[in-house]
Design an enzyme around this catalytic site. Sequence first.
Site, PDB file in Angstrom:
ATOM      1  N   ASN A 129      -6.090  -2.531   2.110  1.00  0.00           N
ATOM      2  CA  ASN A 129      -6.112  -3.979   2.278  1.00  0.00           C
ATOM      3  C   ASN A 129      -7.554  -4.444   2.388  1.00  0.00           C
ATOM      4  O   ASN A 129      -8.390  -3.755   2.979  1.00  0.00           O
ATOM      5  CB  ASN A 129      -5.378  -4.400   3.550  1.00  0.00           C
ATOM      6  N   ARG A 171       0.828  -1.214   0.000  1.00  0.00           N
ATOM      7  CA  ARG A 171       0.000   0.000   0.000  1.00  0.00           C
ATOM      8  C   ARG A 171       0.856   1.255   0.000  1.00  0.00           C
ATOM      9  O   ARG A 171       0.587   2.214  -0.721  1.00  0.00           O
ATOM     10  CB  ARG A 171      -0.947   0.016   1.201  1.00  0.00           C
TER      11      ARG A 171
END
Length: 113
Positions: free
Chosen positions: A57, A39
């Site tokens: 996520n 990320r």
Amino acid sequence: MFWHRRRETGADDAPRPLPDDARRLRLRFVGQVQGVGFRWTSMGVARDLGLTGWVRNERDGSVSAEIQGEASHVGAFFSQMLDAYRHHPIRYTVDEREDIPLVEGERDFEVRY
């Protein structure tokens, strides 16, 4: 990797005007994408390219993202992600990729929780 970068404040807080060839993609990454800084790397790559959107996520182990910006920069996102992990190889694929409507007034690219 890119996850150590901090968001700068100032002029970048204004909404970014959309280029004439702007596009927005909804993406789903699967594979080794959680617990490897995916990320944060995505955020760094997107910001370096001047893209807006988000990444997060998912409970199923995948990572979802929406990226928006100049078409060539959206395309460059994928090659720059590969470059970012060249020395720390992880295995992932884009499981879903869909053009979606643009979001006016978006200011930045962020990690969502």
